[in-house]
Write a protein that holds these residues in place. Structure first.
Motif, PDB file in Angstrom:
ATOM      1  N   SER A 155       0.864  -1.183   0.000  1.00 20.85           N
ATOM      2  CA  SER A 155       0.000   0.000   0.000  1.00 20.85           C
ATOM      3  C   SER A 155       0.894   1.225   0.000  1.00 20.85           C
ATOM      4  O   SER A 155       2.055   1.153   0.429  1.00 20.85           O
ATOM      5  N   PHE A 156       0.365   2.317  -0.500  1.00 18.84           N
ATOM      6  CA  PHE A 156       1.190   3.518  -0.552  1.00 18.84           C
ATOM      7  C   PHE A 156       0.333   4.769  -0.445  1.00 18.84           C
ATOM      8  O   PHE A 156      -0.778   4.838  -0.979  1.00 18.84           O
ATOM      9  N   PRO A 157       0.862   5.766   0.265  1.00 14.35           N
ATOM     10  CA  PRO A 157       0.153   7.027   0.372  1.00 14.35           C
ATOM     11  C   PRO A 157       0.281   7.813  -0.927  1.00 14.35           C
ATOM     12  O   PRO A 157       1.142   7.512  -1.760  1.00 14.35           O
ATOM     13  N   LEU A 158      -0.564   8.775  -1.090  1.00 16.40           N
ATOM     14  CA  LEU A 158      -0.513   9.650  -2.258  1.00 16.40           C
ATOM     15  C   LEU A 158      -0.063  11.035  -1.818  1.00 16.40           C
ATOM     16  O   LEU A 158      -0.338  11.459  -0.695  1.00 16.40           O
TER      17      LEU A 158
ATOM     18  N   ALA B 175      -6.930   8.352   1.528  1.00 13.72           N
ATOM     19  CA  ALA B 175      -7.047   7.481   0.357  1.00 13.72           C
ATOM     20  C   ALA B 175      -5.757   6.743   0.047  1.00 13.72           C
ATOM     21  O   ALA B 175      -5.140   6.962  -0.984  1.00 13.72           O
ATOM     22  N   VAL B 176      -5.342   5.882   0.944  1.00 17.47           N
ATOM     23  CA  VAL B 176      -4.179   5.041   0.675  1.00 17.47           C
ATOM     24  C   VAL B 176      -4.569   4.007  -0.380  1.00 17.47           C
ATOM     25  O   VAL B 176      -5.578   3.321  -0.249  1.00 17.47           O
ATOM     26  N   LEU B 177      -3.788   3.929  -1.438  1.00 15.56           N
ATOM     27  CA  LEU B 177      -4.081   2.971  -2.498  1.00 15.56           C
ATOM     28  C   LEU B 177      -3.230   1.715  -2.321  1.00 15.56           C
ATOM     29  O   LEU B 177      -2.320   1.683  -1.498  1.00 15.56           O
ATOM     30  N   TRP B 178      -3.552   0.681  -3.084  1.00 11.50           N
ATOM     31  CA  TRP B 178      -2.827  -0.579  -2.949  1.00 11.50           C
ATOM     32  C   TRP B 178      -2.446  -1.159  -4.300  1.00 11.50           C
ATOM     33  O   TRP B 178      -2.932  -0.733  -5.345  1.00 11.50           O
ATOM     34  N   SER B 179      -1.572  -2.122  -4.230  1.00 14.71           N
ATOM     35  CA  SER B 179      -1.166  -2.887  -5.398  1.00 14.71           C
ATOM     36  C   SER B 179      -1.251  -4.350  -5.005  1.00 14.71           C
ATOM     37  O   SER B 179      -0.812  -4.724  -3.914  1.00 14.71           O
ATOM     38  N   GLY B 180      -1.843  -5.171  -5.870  1.00 14.91           N
ATOM     39  CA  GLY B 180      -2.029  -6.567  -5.498  1.00 14.91           C
ATOM     40  C   GLY B 180      -1.800  -7.521  -6.648  1.00 14.91           C
ATOM     41  O   GLY B 180      -1.758  -7.129  -7.819  1.00 14.91           O
ATOM     42  N   LEU B 181      -1.647  -8.784  -6.308  1.00 16.26           N
ATOM     43  CA  LEU B 181      -1.439  -9.827  -7.312  1.00 16.26           C
ATOM     44  C   LEU B 181      -2.761 -10.530  -7.587  1.00 16.26           C
ATOM     45  O   LEU B 181      -3.448 -10.971  -6.658  1.00 16.26           O
ATOM     46  N   PHE B 182      -3.094 -10.649  -8.880  1.00 18.49           N
ATOM     47  CA  PHE B 182      -4.329 -11.300  -9.304  1.00 18.49           C
ATOM     48  C   PHE B 182      -4.005 -12.408 -10.302  1.00 18.49           C
ATOM     49  O   PHE B 182      -3.042 -12.311 -11.068  1.00 18.49           O
ATOM     50  N   ALA B 183      -4.827 -13.445 -10.285  1.00 16.32           N
ATOM     51  CA  ALA B 183      -4.721 -14.537 -11.246  1.00 16.32           C
ATOM     52  C   ALA B 183      -6.060 -14.678 -11.964  1.00 16.32           C
ATOM     53  O   ALA B 183      -7.103 -14.313 -11.408  1.00 16.32           O
ATOM     54  N   PRO B 184      -6.062 -15.190 -13.195  1.00 16.83           N
ATOM     55  CA  PRO B 184      -7.338 -15.403 -13.886  1.00 16.83           C
ATOM     56  C   PRO B 184      -8.236 -16.369 -13.113  1.00 16.83           C
ATOM     57  O   PRO B 184      -7.740 -17.240 -12.395  1.00 16.83           O
ATOM     58  N   LYS B 185      -9.532 -16.202 -13.230  1.00 13.99           N
ATOM     59  CA  LYS B 185     -10.468 -17.120 -12.572  1.00 13.99           C
ATOM     60  C   LYS B 185     -10.174 -18.551 -13.014  1.00 13.99           C
ATOM     61  O   LYS B 185      -9.631 -18.794 -14.091  1.00 13.99           O
TER      62      LYS B 185
END
Length: 329
Positions: free
Chosen positions: A131-134, A253-263
């Motif tokens: 997560s990271f602040p803006l 409004a701290v935003l995030w970055s995440g790892l996703f995989a196809p369904k």
């Protein structure tokens, strides 16, 4: 003779097709305990150098070291990360094509009238990476030296006040700022976070709210002036810069970055990736590399990350409705 030859060719073509299907089926049914057996591609929907790209490369390097296979980072910028997200949504659910998705996974559904994917139904939320602040910045030569002055300037010059944005995420955060302060500002879209920050530095726009990845170094180097951070508390790297809440703008409004995989990615593969991300996020050298950028490694469970995604989708939908923001593809 011709009929026999055609029959033989037909048999060979049929055999090739059958073999291709068998190989594809075998790949899809790969034993999760042996995963991975070939390179993994992680797709990033933004240009190189931005916060999500930096996070992807740090985690990707660690994944490669622990899994024993190359992890290739591919940047596919465009359309507020929609190009990259659609690409991964349509990729084989075998764990070899993954997405580093930003908060836009929750924000894009709120602002785009139509998307070629569904952030919940078409993906498995594997783990939140960081997560990271803006940071709200202006040009250092600007007469605007505080949030109050920015709001006053915008109200006095509504036709001259604008801001850069590289995705719907930054646009909605700025919209929330506008809603809470009453400051009229026009959005100017840019392809990447670096471009968005450079637009401020070059004087093309009045201000921007950007992630710490591309913005912090510019602030510390004197190329940009930070007015505030959109976070629950001040950044250690910018101790004299107040939060937006401290200066009367109720924006967190701290935003995030995440790892996703196809369904339909096998649960065993998802579990393995989840465990790796949780382990990597706690490595001291990962924290040491991300902290100077104002980025906090997270590493949570797939279930926890899924709840965060659902909550954010509901939150940003309200902001978009209040601001009557809708983007046509």
């Amino acid at each position: 003779m011709k009929t026999s030859r055609r029959s033989l060719i037909g048999k060979y073509l049929g055999l090739i097709a059958f073999t291709a299907i068998a190989v594809a089926s075998a790949a899809a049914q790969e034993d999760p305990s042996k995963y991975p057996t070939r390179p993994i591609h992680i797709i990033v929907g933004f240009t190189a150098g931005g916060g999500n790209d930096i996070i992807a490369r740090i985690f990707g390097q660690k994944l490669s070291e622990s899994l024993g296979q190359p992890v290739i980072i591919e940047n596919k910028p465009g359309g507020g990360a929609i190009v990259a997200t659609e690409y991964v949504a349509k990729s084989a659910p075998d764990g070899y094509t993954l997405l580093v998705g930003a908060s836009g996974m929750a924000i894009n559904p709120a602002v785009y009238a139509k998307l070629p994917y569904d952030s919940v139904r078409d993906f498995v939320a594997v783990s939140e990476l960081a997560s990271f602040p803006l940071i709200l910045i202006v040009n250092p030569s600007s007469p605007i030296k505080s949030v109050a002055e920015l709001v006053a300037y915008a109200k006095a010059n509504p036709d001259k006040t604008n801001y850069s944005s590289s995705s719907a995420s930054f646009q909605l955060v700025t919209e929330l700022f506008k809603q809470r302060t009453g400051a009229p500002m026009q959005v100017i879209p840019y392809k990447g976070a670096n471009d968005s920050v450079m637009a401020v530095i070059s004087g093309q726009v009045t201000a921007t709210i950007a992630d710490a990845g591309p913005a912090l170094s510019q602030v510390l180097g004197g190329q940009a002036r930070a007015l505030a951070v959109a976070a629950p508390k001040r950044m250690e790297e910018l101790p004299d810069v107040p939060t937006l809440k401290e200066v009367g703008a109720d924006v967190d409004a701290v935003l995030w970055s995440g790892l996703f995989a196809p369904k339909d990615t096998p649960p065993g593969i998802v579990k393995k990736l989840e465990g790796e991300i949780m382990r990597i996020a706690r490595l001291p050298d990962v924290t040491a590399r991300l902290k100077p950028l104002g980025i906090l490694p997270v590493g949570n469970s797939s279930e926890q990350f899924g709840r965060i995604l659902a909550s954010d989708i509901a939150r940003w939908a309200e902001v978009a409705r209040a601001g009557n923001i809708r983007i046509e593809q």
